[in-house]
Design an enzyme around this catalytic site. Structure first.
Site, short mmCIF file in Angstrom:
data_model
loop_
_atom_site.label_atom_id
_atom_site.label_comp_id
_atom_site.label_asym_id
_atom_site.label_seq_id
_atom_site.Cartn_x
_atom_site.Cartn_y
_atom_site.Cartn_z
N CYS A 140 0.13 3.77 2.73
CA CYS A 140 0.62 3.22 4.01
C CYS A 140 2.11 3.51 4.18
CB CYS A 140 0.40 1.71 4.07
SG CYS A 140 -1.33 1.20 3.99
N CYS A 170 0.83 -1.21 0.00
CA CYS A 170 0.00 0.00 0.00
C CYS A 170 0.87 1.26 0.00
CB CYS A 170 -0.91 -0.05 1.23
SG CYS A 170 -1.72 1.48 1.66
#
Length: 117
Positions: free
Chosen positions: A33, A30
């Site tokens: 993230c 991600c």
């Protein structure tokens, strides 16, 4: 303070204690993230009285399901065993600091009364 890795086995033990626990639900693939991780780590260094924890959603899918995590990163704030904030998105540092201050300022007696617990 270093971040704590949460698993299905230790989540309740860490989250049910007194004080503030900030949980970052994330995954290695991600992009947002990975951008949020240094912000989270920097905040962990500044706030030694708060437990900063991470849940790898790939390794711990049961925790993602348990809390209905549909988008990552998601930040969850738990104070004295009560989830008081949960929001998806990579927060900028000033917003994360604002969340921390708001969680610190909560009247937990009032929060529990509103929840009926």
């Amino acid at each position: 303070m270093a971040t704590v890795t949460l698993t299905a086995e230790n989540f309740d033990e860490v989250a049910q204690g007194e004080g503030i626990v900030l949980v970052d639900f994330w995954a290695a693939w991600c992009g947002p993230c990975r951008r949020f991780a240094p912000v989270f780590e920097k905040s962990a260094e500044k706030h030694g009285d708060i437990t900063f924890a991470k849940v790898d959603t790939e390794a711990q899918p049961e925790l993602s399901e348990r809390f209905g995590i549909a988008s990552i990163p998601t930040l969850m704030a738990i104070r004295d065993g009560v989830i008081v904030f949960a929001e998806p998105g990579a927060l900028p540092e000033p917003v994360l600091e604002n969340v921390i201050e708001q969680v610190r300022g909560l009247d937990m007696k009032d929060v529990r009364a509103r929840l009926g617990s």
